[in-house]
Write a protein that holds these residues in place. Sequence first.
Motif, PDB file in Angstrom:
ATOM      1  N   TRP A 282      42.305 -18.961  75.860  1.00 32.33           N
ATOM      2  CA  TRP A 282      41.410 -18.954  74.708  1.00 32.33           C
ATOM      3  C   TRP A 282      40.401 -20.110  74.756  1.00 32.33           C
ATOM      4  N   GLU A 283      40.842 -21.328  75.062  1.00 34.65           N
ATOM      5  CA  GLU A 283      39.933 -22.484  75.071  1.00 34.65           C
ATOM      6  C   GLU A 283      38.876 -22.384  76.167  1.00 34.65           C
ATOM      7  N   PRO A 284      39.251 -22.062  77.422  1.00 35.40           N
ATOM      8  CA  PRO A 284      38.212 -21.896  78.456  1.00 35.40           C
ATOM      9  C   PRO A 284      37.218 -20.794  78.102  1.00 35.40           C
ATOM     10  N   LEU A 285      37.704 -19.719  77.462  1.00 35.79           N
ATOM     11  CA  LEU A 285      36.803 -18.630  77.059  1.00 35.79           C
ATOM     12  C   LEU A 285      35.815 -19.118  76.014  1.00 35.79           C
ATOM     13  N   CYS A 286      36.296 -19.854  75.024  1.00 36.00           N
ATOM     14  CA  CYS A 286      35.403 -20.366  73.977  1.00 36.00           C
ATOM     15  C   CYS A 286      34.369 -21.329  74.550  1.00 36.00           C
ATOM     16  N   GLU A 287      34.768 -22.123  75.522  1.00 41.52           N
ATOM     17  CA  GLU A 287      33.819 -23.035  76.172  1.00 41.52           C
ATOM     18  C   GLU A 287      32.723 -22.252  76.892  1.00 41.52           C
ATOM     19  N   LYS A 288      33.124 -21.191  77.548  1.00 43.53           N
ATOM     20  CA  LYS A 288      32.151 -20.362  78.260  1.00 43.53           C
ATOM     21  C   LYS A 288      31.206 -19.669  77.280  1.00 43.53           C
ATOM     22  N   LEU A 289      31.748 -19.159  76.202  1.00 44.48           N
ATOM     23  CA  LEU A 289      30.924 -18.497  75.190  1.00 44.48           C
ATOM     24  C   LEU A 289      29.972 -19.484  74.525  1.00 44.48           C
ATOM     25  N   ALA A 301      14.536 -16.465  81.880  1.00 48.45           N
ATOM     26  CA  ALA A 301      13.375 -16.166  81.034  1.00 48.45           C
ATOM     27  C   ALA A 301      13.667 -16.547  79.580  1.00 48.45           C
ATOM     28  N   LYS A 302      12.621 -16.998  78.879  1.00 47.40           N
ATOM     29  CA  LYS A 302      12.790 -17.432  77.490  1.00 47.40           C
ATOM     30  C   LYS A 302      13.300 -16.304  76.600  1.00 47.40           C
ATOM     31  N   THR A 303      12.755 -15.091  76.799  1.00 46.00           N
ATOM     32  CA  THR A 303      13.186 -13.963  75.970  1.00 46.00           C
ATOM     33  C   THR A 303      14.656 -13.638  76.216  1.00 46.00           C
ATOM     34  N   ASP A 304      15.087 -13.722  77.475  1.00 50.21           N
ATOM     35  CA  ASP A 304      16.493 -13.460  77.806  1.00 50.21           C
ATOM     36  C   ASP A 304      17.399 -14.500  77.154  1.00 50.21           C
ATOM     37  N   LYS A 305      16.977 -15.761  77.216  1.00 51.81           N
ATOM     38  CA  LYS A 305      17.789 -16.833  76.629  1.00 51.81           C
ATOM     39  C   LYS A 305      17.881 -16.690  75.107  1.00 51.81           C
ATOM     40  N   ARG A 306      16.762 -16.348  74.495  1.00 53.45           N
ATOM     41  CA  ARG A 306      16.750 -16.189  73.036  1.00 53.45           C
ATOM     42  C   ARG A 306      17.671 -15.055  72.613  1.00 53.45           C
ATOM     43  N   LYS A 307      17.576 -13.930  73.309  1.00 55.27           N
ATOM     44  CA  LYS A 307      18.426 -12.773  73.010  1.00 55.27           C
ATOM     45  C   LYS A 307      19.898 -13.096  73.248  1.00 55.27           C
ATOM     46  N   GLN A 308      20.159 -13.778  74.360  1.00 58.69           N
ATOM     47  CA  GLN A 308      21.533 -14.123  74.726  1.00 58.69           C
ATOM     48  C   GLN A 308      22.151 -15.086  73.719  1.00 58.69           C
ATOM     49  N   ARG A 309      21.408 -16.114  73.339  1.00 54.93           N
ATOM     50  CA  ARG A 309      21.942 -17.111  72.417  1.00 54.93           C
ATOM     51  C   ARG A 309      22.298 -16.488  71.076  1.00 54.93           C
ATOM     52  N   SER A 310      21.434 -15.582  70.591  1.00 58.20           N
ATOM     53  CA  SER A 310      21.680 -14.923  69.316  1.00 58.20           C
ATOM     54  C   SER A 310      22.977 -14.116  69.349  1.00 58.20           C
ATOM     55  N   VAL A 311      23.173 -13.348  70.423  1.00 59.18           N
ATOM     56  CA  VAL A 311      24.368 -12.508  70.537  1.00 59.18           C
ATOM     57  C   VAL A 311      25.622 -13.365  70.670  1.00 59.18           C
ATOM     58  N   PHE A 312      25.561 -14.390  71.524  1.00 61.41           N
ATOM     59  CA  PHE A 312      26.775 -15.143  71.812  1.00 61.41           C
ATOM     60  C   PHE A 312      27.185 -16.096  70.693  1.00 61.41           C
ATOM     61  N   ARG A 313      26.262 -16.426  69.800  1.00 60.70           N
ATOM     62  CA  ARG A 313      26.692 -17.160  68.596  1.00 60.70           C
ATOM     63  C   ARG A 313      27.630 -16.288  67.773  1.00 60.70           C
ATOM     64  N   ASP A 314      27.282 -14.994  67.677  1.00 61.76           N
ATOM     65  CA  ASP A 314      28.134 -14.061  66.930  1.00 61.76           C
ATOM     66  C   ASP A 314      29.442 -13.792  67.665  1.00 61.76           C
ATOM     67  N   VAL A 315      29.363 -13.674  69.005  1.00 61.49           N
ATOM     68  CA  VAL A 315      30.573 -13.423  69.789  1.00 61.49           C
ATOM     69  C   VAL A 315      31.536 -14.608  69.672  1.00 61.49           C
ATOM     70  N   LEU A 316      30.989 -15.820  69.726  1.00 58.05           N
ATOM     71  CA  LEU A 316      31.820 -17.021  69.616  1.00 58.05           C
ATOM     72  C   LEU A 316      32.549 -17.063  68.267  1.00 58.05           C
ATOM     73  N   LYS A 317      31.842 -16.729  67.193  1.00 53.49           N
ATOM     74  CA  LYS A 317      32.473 -16.688  65.865  1.00 53.49           C
ATOM     75  C   LYS A 317      33.585 -15.652  65.816  1.00 53.49           C
ATOM     76  N   ALA A 318      33.351 -14.527  66.497  1.00 49.45           N
ATOM     77  CA  ALA A 318      34.353 -13.464  66.502  1.00 49.45           C
ATOM     78  C   ALA A 318      35.633 -13.918  67.200  1.00 49.45           C
ATOM     79  N   VAL A 319      35.479 -14.608  68.323  1.00 49.56           N
ATOM     80  CA  VAL A 319      36.644 -15.038  69.098  1.00 49.56           C
ATOM     81  C   VAL A 319      37.345 -16.215  68.416  1.00 49.56           C
TER      82      VAL A 319
END
Length: 423
Positions: A282-289, A301-319
């Motif tokens: 669980w801890e290594p996964l949260c660090e990666k997320l 690319a900036k657009t890829d990073k922006r899209k990725q950051r938005s999704v993974f903030r939600d994924v991190l909260k879920a985990v």
Amino acid sequence: MPRGKKRSGRGNVQPFSDEDASIETLSHCSSVSERTSADVDVGDAEETAQEDFQYKLKVYIDSTVDKSAKTRQGALDGLKTAMATKILYEFISERRMTITDSIERCLKKGKGVEQSAAASLACLLCIQLGSGIESEEVFKTLKPVFKAILNDGTANIQARQACATSLGLCTLVAEDDIMDVYATMEVFETLFTRSYIREDGSRPSVSPPVTQLHTNALLSWALLLTICAGSHIRVIAQKHLAKLPRLLENDDVNMRIAAGETIALLFELIRDIDPDFEFDDWEPLCEKLNALATDCNKHRAKTDKRKQRSVFRDVLKAVEEGDFQSETIRFGTERMLIDSWVRKRTYDTFREFVGSGMNFHLQANEFIRDVFELGPPKLIDSAALKAMKSSRLERHLYNAAAFKARTKARNKFRDKRVDVGEF
């Protein structure tokens, strides 16, 4: 209104009153008030439009077997657009086997773009028919073709990508045996697991188009996770939850996002079954997320990073917290809450096929409303809708006649003012 007679060198003119204008307006509008004739006109227009539309659909269906690939492609696209934007159950159910045969022929004999369109049309056909014997018959015909293309490494990659997505949705809608659902999930597993980073840290050599195929397979697999029995969810979690994080290191942003959302979905499902579930890594996964949620790598690319950051903030909260960022979907006078990863995955899949017609299907498609537990459709019945259209037509005709009458009356008044000015 006749001009006033000239007397003693002066114009004896009475000003044009609002009452005069209203009298003339009523004379122009009297014919509009006959509601029966308006109803007949509207009814005839609707019937003619419906006949024209159905004629076009019949032409499209006939054209799917044309010798010209361009004609077949246009016919498939025309049917897709119609099914995505309208409810055509009665028309389609009478011709479902004819349409199914055309889809099968285009999948087997067509090329990449045509095969992709045919695969998408198969999904829309199932969405129109809903979950029942009719869609089951369609799927029994097409499932072997989907799987054959999907497993054929020499087949067109665009066709394989489309089949990966379409097989997932058609299975959700039309598969009547849960064991067959599990068998289809195993087909998807054989694809996306090829993108797993190996235990020694080495990366598999996968081209971008094949990576997209693996991404589509993963998303379809995740979709079918939403209908798995609890006992099978446990098996899946034990088998894949430790390995799915390897996909987070993929070079393709879409694969990383698909993997993150699938991990969040799997955590949600397993925690629903076992609230005390604990994940060893669980801890290594949260660090990666967290790293992906705050990614600042300059080579991306900036657009890829922006899209990725938005999704993974939600994924991190879920985990970490078991939280989900809810979203409200408004359609007509209704609202639907997307309040879980299960519902999000299902909604995103349907929206991929019906596109801008999603709100209409949420209002009128009984199957989709049943999937999202919205109850029976709340659309206005046809009689009320017809009456409303008649009323609108009457208002339009009345306003047009009134405008014409006012304009005519004012023109006469202007003429009189000219007469006054001359004397």
